[in-house]
Design a protein around this motif. Structure first.
Motif, PDB file in Angstrom:
ATOM      1  N   ALA A   1     -12.244 -85.066  48.977  1.00 52.20           N
ATOM      2  CA  ALA A   1     -11.422 -84.211  49.839  1.00 52.20           C
ATOM      3  C   ALA A   1     -11.648 -82.736  49.567  1.00 52.20           C
ATOM      4  O   ALA A   1     -11.741 -81.930  50.515  1.00 52.20           O
ATOM      5  N   TRP A   2     -11.769 -82.340  48.286  1.00 45.51           N
ATOM      6  CA  TRP A   2     -11.771 -80.917  47.965  1.00 45.51           C
ATOM      7  C   TRP A   2     -12.805 -80.489  46.929  1.00 45.51           C
ATOM      8  O   TRP A   2     -12.863 -79.311  46.578  1.00 45.51           O
ATOM      9  N   GLY A   3     -13.573 -81.428  46.404  1.00 45.66           N
ATOM     10  CA  GLY A   3     -14.675 -81.063  45.528  1.00 45.66           C
ATOM     11  C   GLY A   3     -14.303 -80.675  44.115  1.00 45.66           C
ATOM     12  O   GLY A   3     -15.155 -80.175  43.367  1.00 45.66           O
ATOM     13  N   GLN A   4     -13.072 -80.906  43.694  1.00 44.49           N
ATOM     14  CA  GLN A   4     -12.654 -80.524  42.347  1.00 44.49           C
ATOM     15  C   GLN A   4     -11.398 -81.294  41.967  1.00 44.49           C
ATOM     16  O   GLN A   4     -10.746 -81.917  42.801  1.00 44.49           O
ATOM     17  N   LEU A   5     -11.070 -81.241  40.679  1.00 46.18           N
ATOM     18  CA  LEU A   5      -9.841 -81.832  40.171  1.00 46.18           C
ATOM     19  C   LEU A   5      -9.373 -81.011  38.982  1.00 46.18           C
ATOM     20  O   LEU A   5     -10.142 -80.790  38.038  1.00 46.18           O
ATOM     21  N   ASP A   6      -8.138 -80.558  39.031  1.00 50.93           N
ATOM     22  CA  ASP A   6      -7.611 -79.660  38.011  1.00 50.93           C
ATOM     23  C   ASP A   6      -6.397 -80.200  37.267  1.00 50.93           C
ATOM     24  O   ASP A   6      -6.139 -79.812  36.129  1.00 50.93           O
ATOM     25  N   VAL A   7      -5.636 -81.078  37.923  1.00 48.81           N
ATOM     26  CA  VAL A   7      -4.380 -81.557  37.347  1.00 48.81           C
ATOM     27  C   VAL A   7      -4.243 -83.052  37.611  1.00 48.81           C
ATOM     28  O   VAL A   7      -4.503 -83.518  38.726  1.00 48.81           O
ATOM     29  N   VAL A   8      -3.829 -83.790  36.586  1.00 47.30           N
ATOM     30  CA  VAL A   8      -3.481 -85.204  36.757  1.00 47.30           C
ATOM     31  C   VAL A   8      -2.099 -85.437  36.159  1.00 47.30           C
ATOM     32  O   VAL A   8      -1.842 -85.072  35.011  1.00 47.30           O
ATOM     33  N   VAL A   9      -1.227 -86.043  36.951  1.00 42.22           N
ATOM     34  CA  VAL A   9       0.093 -86.455  36.466  1.00 42.22           C
ATOM     35  C   VAL A   9       0.126 -87.977  36.501  1.00 42.22           C
ATOM     36  O   VAL A   9       0.189 -88.585  37.571  1.00 42.22           O
ATOM     37  N   ASN A  10       0.031 -88.601  35.324  1.00 52.08           N
ATOM     38  CA  ASN A  10       0.056 -90.062  35.222  1.00 52.08           C
ATOM     39  C   ASN A  10       1.504 -90.533  35.239  1.00 52.08           C
ATOM     40  O   ASN A  10       2.147 -90.670  34.201  1.00 52.08           O
ATOM     41  N   ASN A  11       1.984 -90.788  36.436  1.00 48.71           N
ATOM     42  CA  ASN A  11       3.399 -91.106  36.641  1.00 48.71           C
ATOM     43  C   ASN A  11       3.637 -92.574  36.977  1.00 48.71           C
ATOM     44  O   ASN A  11       4.739 -93.079  36.768  1.00 48.71           O
ATOM     45  N   ALA A  12       2.621 -93.278  37.484  1.00 50.68           N
ATOM     46  CA  ALA A  12       2.810 -94.641  37.983  1.00 50.68           C
ATOM     47  C   ALA A  12       3.352 -95.570  36.902  1.00 50.68           C
ATOM     48  O   ALA A  12       2.925 -95.518  35.743  1.00 50.68           O
ATOM     49  N   GLY A  13       4.293 -96.403  37.283  1.00 52.92           N
ATOM     50  CA  GLY A  13       4.835 -97.372  36.351  1.00 52.92           C
ATOM     51  C   GLY A  13       5.737 -98.357  37.071  1.00 52.92           C
ATOM     52  O   GLY A  13       6.264 -98.067  38.140  1.00 52.92           O
ATOM     53  N   ILE A  14       5.884 -99.525  36.476  1.00 50.08           N
ATOM     54  CA  ILE A  14       6.782-100.546  37.011  1.00 50.08           C
ATOM     55  C   ILE A  14       7.614-101.090  35.855  1.00 50.08           C
ATOM     56  O   ILE A  14       7.343-100.786  34.689  1.00 50.08           O
ATOM     57  N   ASN A  15       8.597-101.910  36.169  1.00 49.22           N
ATOM     58  CA  ASN A  15       9.434-102.464  35.115  1.00 49.22           C
ATOM     59  C   ASN A  15       9.932-103.842  35.517  1.00 49.22           C
ATOM     60  O   ASN A  15       9.995-104.176  36.712  1.00 49.22           O
ATOM     61  N   ALA A  16      10.254-104.624  34.523  1.00 47.90           N
ATOM     62  CA  ALA A  16      10.857-105.948  34.725  1.00 47.90           C
ATOM     63  C   ALA A  16      11.635-106.285  33.469  1.00 47.90           C
ATOM     64  O   ALA A  16      11.171-106.014  32.360  1.00 47.90           O
ATOM     65  N   PHE A  17      12.801-106.870  33.627  1.00 51.13           N
ATOM     66  CA  PHE A  17      13.680-107.134  32.496  1.00 51.13           C
ATOM     67  C   PHE A  17      13.721-108.625  32.174  1.00 51.13           C
ATOM     68  O   PHE A  17      13.609-109.475  33.067  1.00 51.13           O
ATOM     69  N   GLY A  18      13.871-108.910  30.903  1.00 60.47           N
ATOM     70  CA  GLY A  18      14.000-110.296  30.475  1.00 60.47           C
ATOM     71  C   GLY A  18      13.870-110.422  28.973  1.00 60.47           C
ATOM     72  O   GLY A  18      13.290-109.554  28.309  1.00 60.47           O
ATOM     73  N   THR A  19      14.404-111.502  28.417  1.00 59.99           N
ATOM     74  CA  THR A  19      14.241-111.768  26.997  1.00 59.99           C
ATOM     75  C   THR A  19      12.762-111.964  26.688  1.00 59.99           C
ATOM     76  O   THR A  19      12.072-112.696  27.412  1.00 59.99           O
ATOM     77  N   PHE A  20      12.291-111.343  25.631  1.00 61.86           N
ATOM     78  CA  PHE A  20      10.861-111.319  25.318  1.00 61.86           C
ATOM     79  C   PHE A  20      10.236-112.705  25.344  1.00 61.86           C
ATOM     80  O   PHE A  20       9.211-112.934  25.998  1.00 61.86           O
ATOM     81  N   TRP A  21      10.836-113.682  24.653  1.00 62.47           N
ATOM     82  CA  TRP A  21      10.193-114.982  24.520  1.00 62.47           C
ATOM     83  C   TRP A  21      10.404-115.886  25.735  1.00 62.47           C
ATOM     84  O   TRP A  21       9.782-116.937  25.852  1.00 62.47           O
ATOM     85  N   GLU A  22      11.275-115.456  26.638  1.00 61.36           N
ATOM     86  CA  GLU A  22      11.508-116.245  27.844  1.00 61.36           C
ATOM     87  C   GLU A  22      10.841-115.630  29.081  1.00 61.36           C
ATOM     88  O   GLU A  22      10.682-116.312  30.104  1.00 61.36           O
ATOM     89  N   MET A  23      10.474-114.391  28.989  1.00 67.95           N
ATOM     90  CA  MET A  23       9.920-113.682  30.143  1.00 67.95           C
ATOM     91  C   MET A  23       8.557-114.246  30.522  1.00 67.95           C
ATOM     92  O   MET A  23       7.742-114.602  29.660  1.00 67.95           O
TER      93      MET A  23
END
Length: 394
Positions: free
Chosen positions: A166-188
């Motif tokens: 698109a613009w021939g350069q890259l100056d800034v990256v914000v690594n924001n992507a994320g998801i979540n899921a809840f549960g007991t560790f050994w049951e998840m």
């Protein structure tokens, strides 16, 4: 605020409460006030000007990439306004930013604020409708943006290529992507657990790896990784906690490496009212407090400040909630000595091992290693360098 709270619930509560006395309401309409505070002498008292303590001699600080006074970044976008950072002018001059997970919540707010300050933005989100609507909102406001719907884990190189195409350069990256899921560790469900971890960790690793050559070439490269105070451990949220802890460790090491090539890396632990936190906090009192005091745009003000080409605040971890930010580091209690290296000797120290006491702050592995060794062998105090665990010295 106390950066060493061991209980994430108390940490969250402090983040909310400490945003109020600043005298600046943390609402979208007040972002100019938030940016002005972050650029003020008062803010620098809190965050510190890190240029002089990050390995750059004082006489070189104005010539290193990204420092105030450095040669201006070459851009296809022309501007009559000054490129120097002031409380009244935070202009990115057409620099190019990627924000992952930018279709909603904090990521969308980050993309919009960067674009409002003259950055051209790649809005990355798996949800095509969210990505395109965010781009439409940015362009309607006079900004410049393109949508990208690639997966941060499997399509990182394509995401970066979207900026280059698109613009021939890259100056800034914000690594924001994320998801979540809840549960007991050994049951998840195993696949669900690893999906949360992979998006959180592999997404940051792969996007950062693909972006680094371009950030280096930029001369004012900025990499901002989103971690969380959840890294201290949250019950029923082990995948997310483990992932955010991994992002923190990665970012601390990467910050030391990247500064040698002119790229500034900073880690954030934000608190904001988003679709993710809305699901996490069901108490209506907490929800109303978050809506009022910690909108995502408040985090975006700090992200935008850190992403600017003239900022000298970097290579640290910050909690940010509303208009209150604070540096975060690991802290250790006073060391306890056993009389011998035997299991029985530690039985005698059981109570002392769990007793609270004076804190010692460690910003990285080098400081922790040095503290341990000098405690055992005081003669090393004058021998071990402060960066004793820095592999670059090997």
């Amino acid at each position: 605020m106390n950066a060493f709270e061991q209980n994430p619930g108390e940490e969250f509560r402090n983040s909310i409460l400490t945003s109020i006395p600043m005298g600046l309401l943390a609402k979208p309409a007040d972002q100019a006030d938030a940016v002005m505070w972050l650029c003020s002498d008062q803010a620098r008292t809190v965050t510190g000007d890190s240029a002089g303590r990050r390995g750059y001699p004082a006489d070189k600080q104005t010539s290193r990439p990204g420092a105030a006074g450095a040669a201006p970044h070459k851009s296809s976008r022309t501007s009559q306004r000054s490129t120097y950072m002031t409380a009244h002018n935070l202009d990115f001059g057409g620099r190019v930013a990627i924000v992952t997970g930018a279709g909603q919540g904090m990521g969308r707010a980050h993309a919009k604020m960067l674009a409002s300050r003259g950055a051209r933005v790649v809005v990355n989100d798996l949800n095509a409708d969210n990505a395109t609507s965010a781009v439409a909102e940015i362009t309607a406001g006079g900004g410049t943006a393109v949508a990208d719907t690639n997966n941060v884990v499997t399509g990182a190189e394509t995401i970066v290529q979207s900026a280059i195409d698109a613009w021939g350069q890259l100056d800034v990256v914000v690594n924001n992507a994320g998801i979540n899921a809840f549960g007991t560790f050994w049951e998840m469900d195993r696949d669900t657990w690893w999906r949360v971890f992979d998006v959180t960790v592999k997404g940051v690793v792969e996007v950062s790896r693909a972006a680094m050559p371009h950030l280096i070439a930029s001369g004012t490269g900025r990499l901002i990784n989103i971690s969380s105070n959840g890294l201290m451990g949250v019950p029923l949220d082990s995948a997310y906690s483990a992932g955010k802890a991994a992002v923190w460790g990665l970012s601390i090491g990467l910050a030391a490496e990247a500064r040698e090539v002119g790229v500034q890396v900073t880690t954030l632990m934000p608190v904001a009212w988003t679709p993710m936190t809305r699901d996490a906090f069901q108490n209506p009192v907490v929800q109303e407090a978050m809506k009022e005091n910690v909108p995502p745009e408040a985090v975006s003000a700090f992200v935008t400040y850190l992403a600017h080409q003239d900022t000298t605040t970097y290579a640290d971890t910050f909690e940010i909630a509303g208009v209150a930010a604070g540096r975060v580091a690991i802290a250790g209690m006073e060391r306890v000595d056993a009389v011998a290296a035997t299991p029985e000797a530690w039985v005698e120290q059981a109570e002392a091992l769990t007793k609270d006491g004076e804190m010692r702050v460690f910003h990285n592995a080098s400081e922790s290693f040095r503290d341990q060794m000098v405690h055992l062998a005081p003669e090393l105090d004058s021998v071990l360098p402060k960066d004793a665990a820095n592999v670059e010295r090997v």
